[in-house]
Design an enzyme around this catalytic site. Structure first.
Site, mmCIF file in Angstrom:
data_model
loop_
_atom_site.group_PDB
_atom_site.id
_atom_site.type_symbol
_atom_site.label_atom_id
_atom_site.label_comp_id
_atom_site.label_asym_id
_atom_site.label_seq_id
_atom_site.Cartn_x
_atom_site.Cartn_y
_atom_site.Cartn_z
ATOM 1 N N THR A 103 0.815 -1.169 0.026
ATOM 2 C CA THR A 103 0.032 -0.058 0.077
ATOM 3 C C THR A 103 0.803 1.326 0.007
ATOM 4 O OG1 THR A 103 -0.144 -0.106 2.495
ATOM 5 C CG2 THR A 103 -1.816 -1.012 1.381
ATOM 6 N N GLY A 104 0.758 2.025 -1.072
ATOM 7 C CA GLY A 104 1.782 3.125 -1.033
ATOM 8 C C GLY A 104 2.804 3.151 -1.354
ATOM 9 N N CYS A 105 3.192 2.036 -2.153
ATOM 10 C CA CYS A 105 4.494 1.594 -2.542
ATOM 11 C C CYS A 105 4.484 0.961 -4.034
ATOM 12 C CB CYS A 105 5.466 0.901 -1.632
ATOM 13 S SG CYS A 105 4.473 -0.121 -0.711
ATOM 14 N N VAL A 106 5.547 0.352 -4.399
ATOM 15 C CA VAL A 106 5.118 -0.405 -5.789
ATOM 16 C C VAL A 106 4.160 -1.207 -5.886
ATOM 17 C CG1 VAL A 106 7.772 -0.225 -6.385
ATOM 18 C CG2 VAL A 106 6.820 -2.165 -4.988
ATOM 19 N N GLN B 77 1.093 4.521 -8.245
ATOM 20 C CA GLN B 77 0.954 3.940 -7.055
ATOM 21 C C GLN B 77 -0.182 4.553 -6.270
ATOM 22 O OE1 GLN B 77 5.272 4.799 -6.283
ATOM 23 N NE2 GLN B 77 5.263 3.190 -5.337
#
Lengths: 106, 132
Positions: A103-106, B77
């Site tokens: 979540t919130g990354c790649v 993202q």
């Protein structure tokens, strides 16, 4: 909790197929999972470079790396990453690296 | 500005009708849609990429920099804040047929000054109303 059978082993995964126990990961897990992610044949040196980078980053920081950082540190273009992992760095590479759903990354 | 008409086509699918163009927007099957077109978030990223590309192309035309077959590869993202999900990171690689050399910075400036980037950077005032 859904289960995934790969190469004779059973793994607990979430509803999107991400491994739930990081310590259950092995290189064989990644190789066995590859075909389900649209990757034909053996994982290449570049696949492993990315998978290992993601795992090392996660071990150090507790999250998956940002995409740009991943591209720069591995010297891979975004398009090439998608060629290697057709479902992308998050759904593909992180899944094979044994991380939980980012979540919130790649 | 022409009217952009978005019409429900069943499920999570919508047709977008603007000027004499029409295309479908839908969610992927694993998101509950029927995958008849790109998702709204993908359309947003595509709008960003094509806008950056158009501004770079315009600059390259003027500066006579080769740009035929220019390609932009983008991804995004998301992050979840409570119950809200938003795009937190937009990443793109721009490929030109030739290295623009000392004009690389000018090429990037042209792309970074596009209307969609400026809009995302500032955030527009949004005013929606239920028309019944």
């Amino acid at each position: 909790m859904p289960e995934l059978e790969l190469g004779g082993n059973t793994y607990e995964v979430d509803e999107d197929g991400f491994l739930q126990q990081l310590d259950k990961w092995s290189p064989q897990f990644a190789q066995d999972y590859a075909s389900l992610e649209g990757i034909a044949g053996e994982l290449t040196e570049d696949h492993w470079k990315l998978i290992n980078y993601i795992r090392e980053y996660y071990e150090e920081y507790g999250i998956a790396p940002m995409i740009r950082k991943l591209c720069k540190d591995c010297s891979f273009k975004l398009k090439y990453i998608y060629e290697m992992f057709p479902s992308g760095p998050a759904k593909g590479a992180c899944k094979l690296a044994g991380l939980s759903k980012p979540t919130g990354c790649v | 500005m022409d009217l952009v008409n978005v019409r429900h086509e069943g499920g999570l699918c919508f047709s977008v009708n603007v000027r004499n163009h029409r295309f479908l927007v839908d969610m992927a099957e694993d998101e509950g849609g029927s995958d008849k077109g790109p998702s709204p978030a993908e359309i947003l990223v595509a709008a960003f990429g094509s806008c950056v590309g158009a501004h770079i192309a315009r600059y390259c035309q003027t500066a006579k920099i080769p740009h035929e077959g220019m390609e932009l590869n983008l991804t995004f993202q998301t992050t979840k804040e409570g119950t809200r999900i938003r795009i937190s990171n937009l990443v793109g690689d721009i490929s030109l047929p030739q290295d623009p050399g000392p004009r690389s910075k000018a090429v990037m400036s042209a792309g970074e000054n596009c209307i969609i980037r400026n809009t995302l950077a500032r955030g527009p005032e949004i005013d929606l109303d239920l028309d019944i």
